[in-house]
Write an enzyme that holds these catalytic residues in place. Sequence first.
Site, short mmCIF file in Angstrom:
data_model
loop_
_atom_site.label_atom_id
_atom_site.label_comp_id
_atom_site.label_asym_id
_atom_site.label_seq_id
_atom_site.Cartn_x
_atom_site.Cartn_y
_atom_site.Cartn_z
N ASP A 170 1.51 -7.78 6.35
CA ASP A 170 2.96 -7.87 6.21
C ASP A 170 3.65 -6.53 6.00
OD1 ASP A 170 2.16 -7.33 3.68
OD2 ASP A 170 2.98 -9.14 2.78
N TYR A 265 1.56 3.67 5.60
CA TYR A 265 0.18 3.96 5.19
C TYR A 265 -0.36 5.25 5.78
CZ TYR A 265 -0.67 -0.25 2.50
OH TYR A 265 -0.64 -1.21 1.52
#
Length: 442
Positions: A170, A265
């Site tokens: 998500d 990330y």
Amino acid sequence: MRKFSVLIAGGGSTYTPGIVMMLLENQDKFPIRTLKFYDNDPERQDIIAKACEIIVKEKAPEIEFLATTDPEAAFTDVDFVMAHIRVGKYKMRELDEKIPLQHGVVGQETCGPGGIAYGMRSISGVLELVDYMERYSPNAWMLNYSNPAAIVAEATRRLCPNSKILNICDMPVAIESRLVEVLGLQSRKDMNVRYYGLNHFGWWTDIRDNEGNDLMPQLKKYVAENGYAVEGSVDNQHVDPSWDVTYRKAKDLYALDPETLPNTYLKYYYYPDYVVEHSDKNFTRANEVMAGRETQVFTACRQIVSNQTMEGSELEVDEHATYIVDLARALAYNTYERMLLIVKNNGAIRNFDHTAMVEIPCLVGANGPEPLVMGDIPQFQKGLMEQQVSVEKLVVEAWIEHSYQKLWQAMTLSRTVPSAKVAKELMDDLIEANKEYWPELH
Ligand SMILES: NC(=O)c1ccc[n+]([C@@H]2O[C@H](COP(=O)([O-])OP(=O)(O)OC[C@H]3O[C@@H](n4cnc5c(N)ncnc54)[C@H](O)[C@@H]3O)[C@@H](O)[C@H]2O)c1
Ligand SMILES: O=P(O)(O)OC[C@H]1O[C@H](O[C@H]2[C@H](O)[C@@H](O)[C@@H](O)O[C@@H]2CO)[C@H](O)[C@@H](O)[C@@H]1O
Ligand SMILES: [Mn+2]
């Protein structure tokens, strides 16, 4: 309208109450006849389950509810398994983060050595869930968001390639919700995106509105200045200071490739030195979550049980998690909704390993996902992805073959680790810490 039987595997997860409340809010779109919880920690699950039983009774008393640690009772007569287990729980997440930091290396839940350690624990846990599902409800689908999703997805591709398991993350959904705010749109569904990469390792290449107008120029201008930080955002799930830092840092990720928009990330791979410098070796994200989300959720659940009502409770509907309903609906009703999923590449990214598990847009119908072609990718992304996918593949090979050598190669290959020497030293500490969970390596 057909009603479905749903099993939440990892019933004791901090996300369970928010997801249950989200499912109850979406009964008109995805009606449920039975809701079950399964976990291998009865005490932890019990606290969440007792509260959720009250919530279900108050909001949708027609739904049958069961919480159990018995696999047969849990997995029998199920249409969808929603899996979010954390093998080793927060106690082990804390070590995944702290052991690498002791060696001057990024300490993160899903990236670098911490993610590798978590992967080595998760594989057997998720495979066990797949086995139970196939034994007791062979027609069911598993929607898996147990992390590290990249390693779990590669393991399931290798070890149960025909199983009905879909891996999803998500983080893109959360970032897209920020982009919607930047653009002043109503919903994520007002945008059509092209995105490619590995899980927690990808880039948006194109974002358009429903009329086909290019939204990238406006977004790029914004991200170049602010990252994904949005003043006064309605996002109530990323309020901890560490998330704010992550969203702001996206500005420096964007600088590396102004043609695309980055997944947050990537900061662990582009700027590992910065991440280590800004980490507190004694209080990592696991500590922040235990003191924050875990405490709040479990306190709220105990309160509901003590009051025997959810009235006045601070528990919130997990709005972000509606992507899970979208996915279940796509499979149940053959909606062909376009969603980002972690699937076998099979040529969708033409100049990349066809066996890699990549995160790309798919059309999802009753027979599963049909990946969309993303074509050739540039040298920068290709180089990064080849290195990272090799880490993920070597971890799975190490787990299958019980190979110390391959795990050492995986650690050494991670961009977050400076040398084979450091890789070996921190790996030996991780082996010791994970004795209870990893296969014995030789
Ligand atoms: N894919 C995504 O984008 C995404 C988003 C959010 C969370 N997650 C993942 O969801 C999971 C849950 O996160 P959390 O923070 O709520 O963790 P948590 O520790 O609160 O919950 C996990 C639960 O799994 C249970 N569990 C562990 N091993 C098990 C096993 N073998 N069989 C059955 N149950 C088992 C634990 O007892 C615990 O109750 C994690 O894997 C997390 O990384 C993924
Ligand atoms: O550090 P944590 O446990 O708070 O979060 C780690 C997870 O972060 C991402 O999930 C976000 C998600 O993007 C957001 O929509 C919302 O649901 O909160 C989640 C947790 O903050 C990531 O995608 C997950 O894989 C991580 O586990
Ligand atoms: Mn994720």
